[in-house]
Every structure is written in C-alpha cells, then in structure tokens.
Design a protein around this motif. Sequence first.
Motif, PDB file in Angstrom:
ATOM      1  N   ASP A  40      44.300  42.519  41.689  1.00 33.42           N
ATOM      2  CA  ASP A  40      43.384  43.674  42.277  1.00 33.42           C
ATOM      3  C   ASP A  40      42.238  42.914  43.042  1.00 33.42           C
ATOM      4  O   ASP A  40      42.334  41.736  43.195  1.00 33.42           O
ATOM      5  CB  ASP A  40      43.414  44.586  41.526  1.00 33.42           C
ATOM      6  CG  ASP A  40      42.430  43.702  40.358  1.00 33.42           C
ATOM      7  OD1 ASP A  40      42.133  43.240  40.562  1.00 33.42           O
ATOM      8  OD2 ASP A  40      42.546  44.169  39.279  1.00 33.42           O
ATOM      9  N   THR A  41      41.763  43.658  43.775  1.00 36.67           N
ATOM     10  CA  THR A  41      40.468  43.490  44.877  1.00 36.67           C
ATOM     11  C   THR A  41      39.819  42.508  44.434  1.00 36.67           C
ATOM     12  O   THR A  41      38.836  42.100  44.622  1.00 36.67           O
ATOM     13  CB  THR A  41      40.602  45.228  45.483  1.00 36.67           C
ATOM     14  OG1 THR A  41      40.196  45.643  44.758  1.00 36.67           O
ATOM     15  CG2 THR A  41      40.961  45.175  46.801  1.00 36.67           C
ATOM     16  N   THR A  58      41.491  39.485  34.896  1.00 43.33           N
ATOM     17  CA  THR A  58      42.547  40.061  35.332  1.00 43.33           C
ATOM     18  C   THR A  58      43.662  39.692  32.956  1.00 43.33           C
ATOM     19  O   THR A  58      44.463  40.520  33.155  1.00 43.33           O
ATOM     20  CB  THR A  58      43.814  39.066  36.124  1.00 43.33           C
ATOM     21  OG1 THR A  58      43.074  39.210  37.545  1.00 43.33           O
ATOM     22  CG2 THR A  58      45.105  39.732  36.171  1.00 43.33           C
ATOM     23  N   THR A  93      47.880  43.965  36.363  1.00 42.17           N
ATOM     24  CA  THR A  93      48.076  43.642  37.871  1.00 42.17           C
ATOM     25  C   THR A  93      48.138  45.249  38.480  1.00 42.17           C
ATOM     26  O   THR A  93      46.967  46.020  38.346  1.00 42.17           O
ATOM     27  CB  THR A  93      50.013  44.084  37.923  1.00 42.17           C
ATOM     28  OG1 THR A  93      50.406  45.093  37.382  1.00 42.17           O
ATOM     29  CG2 THR A  93      50.794  42.410  37.178  1.00 42.17           C
ATOM     30  N   LYS A  94      48.016  44.952  39.804  1.00 42.56           N
ATOM     31  CA  LYS A  94      47.808  45.720  40.560  1.00 42.56           C
ATOM     32  C   LYS A  94      48.002  47.475  40.657  1.00 42.56           C
ATOM     33  O   LYS A  94      46.943  48.170  40.434  1.00 42.56           O
ATOM     34  CB  LYS A  94      47.528  45.607  42.241  1.00 42.56           C
ATOM     35  CG  LYS A  94      46.816  46.254  43.181  1.00 42.56           C
ATOM     36  CD  LYS A  94      46.488  45.952  44.998  1.00 42.56           C
ATOM     37  CE  LYS A  94      48.423  44.971  45.268  1.00 42.56           C
ATOM     38  NZ  LYS A  94      47.891  44.208  46.354  1.00 42.56           N
ATOM     39  N   ASN A  95      48.674  47.438  40.732  1.00 38.23           N
ATOM     40  CA  ASN A  95      49.796  48.387  40.546  1.00 38.23           C
ATOM     41  C   ASN A  95      50.754  48.995  38.984  1.00 38.23           C
ATOM     42  O   ASN A  95      51.032  50.347  38.865  1.00 38.23           O
ATOM     43  CB  ASN A  95      50.509  49.184  41.689  1.00 38.23           C
ATOM     44  CG  ASN A  95      50.235  48.725  42.626  1.00 38.23           C
ATOM     45  OD1 ASN A  95      49.034  49.148  43.528  1.00 38.23           O
ATOM     46  ND2 ASN A  95      50.447  48.014  43.852  1.00 38.23           N
TER      47      ASN A  95
END
Length: 350
Positions: A40-41, A58, A93-95
């Motif tokens: 992610d950002t 993370t 994770t990001k999504n």
Amino acid sequence: MDSLNTLMLKLFENSTEAIFFFDREGRTLAMNPAAAHIVDTDFLKQLDQGNSLALCSTCRGYTSDMELRTCLNCFFHVPDSEDFTSYQVYLETKNKGVIPFAASFHTIDSENGIRVLMLRDLTRQFKTQEKFYQNKMMKHVIEAQENERKRISRELHDSVAQELMSAVVDLRVLKYMTGDEQLLKKVKQTEVSMTRLLSDIRNLSVELRPAALDDFGLEAAFRSHFKRMEQIYGLMIEFESDLSEKRYGSEIETVVYRVCQEALLNALKYAQVDLVHVKLTERDRLLKLTIEDEGVGFNLGDEPDGTGLGLYGMQERAELVGGTFSVESGIGLGTRIIIQVPVADGNGKE
C-alpha cells in the motif's frame, strides 16, 4: 553474462512472485512490479523516508511450529537461519486484505549483506485445500450417517420387528383359548393394530437403509423402492435400466440411490403427478440417472416450494463423488433431474 543478466532482469520484471531486495539494515533496495502491486501507499511512503522496518507495517506474522502467526524471532533478524529459507507469512495487501504467502528469504551477497525476499500468493491453494477438507469431512459425515441408518435398520428388522411378530402370533393363538366374544373382539383389534405397526416398522427399516442396496446393488434396490412407493402412495414409476447386476462402490451406489429417493419424494410432494419416469444407464464410464415427470414444474430462478434443501442436498451428494447434477424445469413443463457420476471402468468396478 549479458544474456544471463537480460534473462534475470526479465525474470525480475515479469515474475508473478513478489520480489524484494533488502540491505543489511532491512532497508528496501528494490522491488519488482508484482511486489509494488501488493503493497500500500503507507509502505511506499516509509520506503521514501528510509525506514528500515517498512515491511513490519505490512507484515502480520509468519507461521511457526507453535503458532499460525507469530512475530517472535522475526526472519529479518535471523536471515541466515535454515528455519527461514522457506516459510509461510501473512501480509496486509493493498486491495485484498491479509493474504497468506509462501516466502523464501536468502542472503545473496554476504559481503554487502544483500538479501532477497520472494513471495507467492497462496490464496488459491488455501481455497482448494479448504474445499478438499470440507468435502472430506462431508464424506465422513455421510458415511457415518449411512452406517447409523444401517445399524438402526437392522435393529428394527432383527429385533423390534421380530418381537412384534412373536406378539402377533401369540394373539392369534389366544383367539383359540377363549370363547368370550368381547375378549375375542378386543384381541382381533389389537392384532390388526400390531400387524399395521409391524408393517410400518418394516417399511421404516427399508427406508432407513435398504438391505437390497448392500446385497444386490442399485437396480434391485430401485425396483424394491419403486414397488413400495406404488403400494404406499399410489405413485407409478416407469423404470428403465441397462445395469442388470452391475455393482459399483458403496459410496457411488448410496449417492445415486439417495438422489433418486429424494427426487421421487419431491415429485410426490410438489409435481402433482401419478407417474414418474426413471432411467439408469452406464455409457463411456459414466453412470447416469434421470428422473422425469410431466407435472406442474417450476421456474429455476423462483423460490422453491419447501426449504429448497432437497435440490441442494442432491447436488452436494453428486459433487462429493465427482459427479454432476442438473435440473431442467419450467411452469407447466414438468421437471427433469439428471445426475452423472464417473465410474472407473466399463465393468462397473472402482
């Protein structure tokens, strides 16, 4: 060397596995597109700030031999340990939220302390494994259920029914031991009631687990069941089969029998018919059962009459033995149920 470097660069850029390179302090030196896709950002921001523990924001722990997720003795602190050459780790994770990964962590340049972390998404494998264990447990449940049905069936037939039969015989003998009309009338009434109860117990015993299914196979069990359906409910069943005396594994025979039993019960309850067609065939190592009626039918997308668990249960049973289940119906068009189960060879043997 130029060719090898080109290939390694292509591997780094095009690999579906996430690849991270770290220095001795744990700062991220590089990552491939697959790695950038899952972080992610916040992780990227910490990288820009030179945070050596960016991955910790993370990471949600790795799997040890003691716990599913733990942060004790983190792999970042003991990179050269054999315990961490390959392991399972959970990352935010990001999504997709927290995802399990198969991880490998190696030192590739000991002089400069350069290490590489490679991650492979295990989501699909976990789902496959979960489905496998669900099916395995369901098979055990059904097997236990059938064994218990068999035990109760034999107990009813060999013990309860025999005791009732003995009592009925005693009542018949008693009729010749008295001339009292009132007593004889009561004895006859009791005999009729006990005879009816005996018949009900025998029918229940067969419904629980027909001996014909274990002793003679599907076709014999079907013919016996259809005869009882006609006698008890008046439902006529037109049966066609090319199996003769072929036998299959107990699991397959049980599934096919139970699906047919449930389908006929549904036809009796909802189809408003007095005739059902049943066809049992084997072609090209595929055992096929078709139950068809010309009743009122229903639209497949509509809310089913009853609980709807009957159709679901039939489908579940078929899938547990690697088979397929389908329903064809429509308002005023009747209903056709088809189950197909693969068998090992043309002789009907597993």
